[in-house]
Design a protein around this motif. Structure first.
Motif, PDB file in Angstrom:
ATOM      1  N   LEU A 176       0.878  -1.166   0.000  1.00  0.00           N
ATOM      2  CA  LEU A 176       0.000   0.000   0.000  1.00  0.00           C
ATOM      3  C   LEU A 176       0.916   1.216   0.000  1.00  0.00           C
ATOM      4  O   LEU A 176       1.805   1.310   0.836  1.00  0.00           O
ATOM      5  N   PHE A 235      -3.419   7.471  -2.718  1.00  0.00           N
ATOM      6  CA  PHE A 235      -3.323   6.147  -2.124  1.00  0.00           C
ATOM      7  C   PHE A 235      -3.426   5.132  -3.251  1.00  0.00           C
ATOM      8  O   PHE A 235      -4.249   5.277  -4.143  1.00  0.00           O
ATOM      9  N   VAL A 294      -6.793   2.345   4.639  1.00  0.00           N
ATOM     10  CA  VAL A 294      -5.655   1.520   5.063  1.00  0.00           C
ATOM     11  C   VAL A 294      -6.100   0.473   6.072  1.00  0.00           C
ATOM     12  O   VAL A 294      -5.685  -0.685   5.997  1.00  0.00           O
ATOM     13  N   ILE A 311      -5.548  -3.511   5.595  1.00  0.00           N
ATOM     14  CA  ILE A 311      -4.766  -4.270   6.587  1.00  0.00           C
ATOM     15  C   ILE A 311      -5.625  -5.370   7.213  1.00  0.00           C
ATOM     16  O   ILE A 311      -5.119  -6.442   7.545  1.00  0.00           O
ATOM     17  N   THR A 339       0.350  -7.035   4.708  1.00  0.00           N
ATOM     18  CA  THR A 339       0.568  -6.096   3.606  1.00  0.00           C
ATOM     19  C   THR A 339       1.522  -4.984   4.044  1.00  0.00           C
ATOM     20  O   THR A 339       1.282  -4.312   5.040  1.00  0.00           O
ATOM     21  N   VAL A 383       3.167  -1.326   4.117  1.00  0.00           N
ATOM     22  CA  VAL A 383       2.658   0.028   3.892  1.00  0.00           C
ATOM     23  C   VAL A 383       3.857   0.952   3.746  1.00  0.00           C
ATOM     24  O   VAL A 383       4.743   0.965   4.592  1.00  0.00           O
ATOM     25  N   LEU A 412      -1.403   6.458   9.992  1.00  0.00           N
ATOM     26  CA  LEU A 412      -1.314   5.044   9.613  1.00  0.00           C
ATOM     27  C   LEU A 412      -1.183   4.156  10.844  1.00  0.00           C
ATOM     28  O   LEU A 412      -1.762   3.068  10.896  1.00  0.00           O
ATOM     29  N   VAL A 424      -1.527  -0.058  11.390  1.00  0.00           N
ATOM     30  CA  VAL A 424      -0.368  -0.510  10.630  1.00  0.00           C
ATOM     31  C   VAL A 424       0.791  -0.733  11.605  1.00  0.00           C
ATOM     32  O   VAL A 424       1.189   0.195  12.304  1.00  0.00           O
ATOM     33  N   VAL A 468       5.708   0.990   9.071  1.00  0.00           N
ATOM     34  CA  VAL A 468       5.580   1.849   7.904  1.00  0.00           C
ATOM     35  C   VAL A 468       6.965   2.036   7.302  1.00  0.00           C
ATOM     36  O   VAL A 468       7.909   2.376   8.002  1.00  0.00           O
TER      37      VAL A 468
END
Length: 140
Positions: free
Chosen positions: A51, A63, A82, A86, A92, A94, A114, A119, A122
């Motif tokens: 992502l 995005f 997001v 997720i 996944t 990011v 995020l 998430v 990152v």
């Protein structure tokens, strides 16, 4: 005649001197930082498309899943999109891709958004310098 015996005091002084000589380098307060070089190897390609959140100098966001077709998105919609992605695939990756003119605080705000979306990690995307060792590896 009473004389003071200074030999024990000299022994104590020498012991303290040795202690200070050993501990002084450990108390060094400065921290040396080796900043990462831009000529880093690209991440290994996984089956899962990352992502990618693009942060532009004018404050807009896009995005996308992978590097194709970035769609404009607001900061409020970003967390929702997001979080949904997720939830479907927790592993996944990011990535945040910020313009060089974007203020540092703006990128940190996106990373915080995020994090609130769930998430765990990152990544920050960079582009190799023109003519650099990995200039042909990834056009990010």
């Amino acid at each position: 005649m009473s004389e003071i015996n200074v030999v024990p005091y000299i022994d104590v002084m020498l012991v303290l001197l040795v202690i200070f000589m050993v501990t002084a380098p450990l108390l060094y307060q400065a921290v040396e930082i080796d900043l990462p070089q831009v000529n880093a190897e690209p991440l290994p390609q996984d089956d899962i498309e990352p992502l990618i959140v693009n942060v532009y100098a004018n404050g807009e966001f896009t995005f996308s899943v992978g590097i194709a077709n970035p769609e404009p998105i607001t900061e409020e919609e970003l967390a929702t999109a997001v979080a949904a992605a997720i939830e479907r695939q927790p592993e996944t990756p990011v990535m945040v891709r910020g313009d060089t003119e974007v203020a540092y605080g703006r990128v940190i705000a996106v990373m915080s958004q995020l994090q609130r979306a769930g998430v765990p990690k990152v990544g920050l995307m960079t582009q190799p310098p023109a003519g650099g060792r990995n200039a042909h590896a990834r056009g990010l």
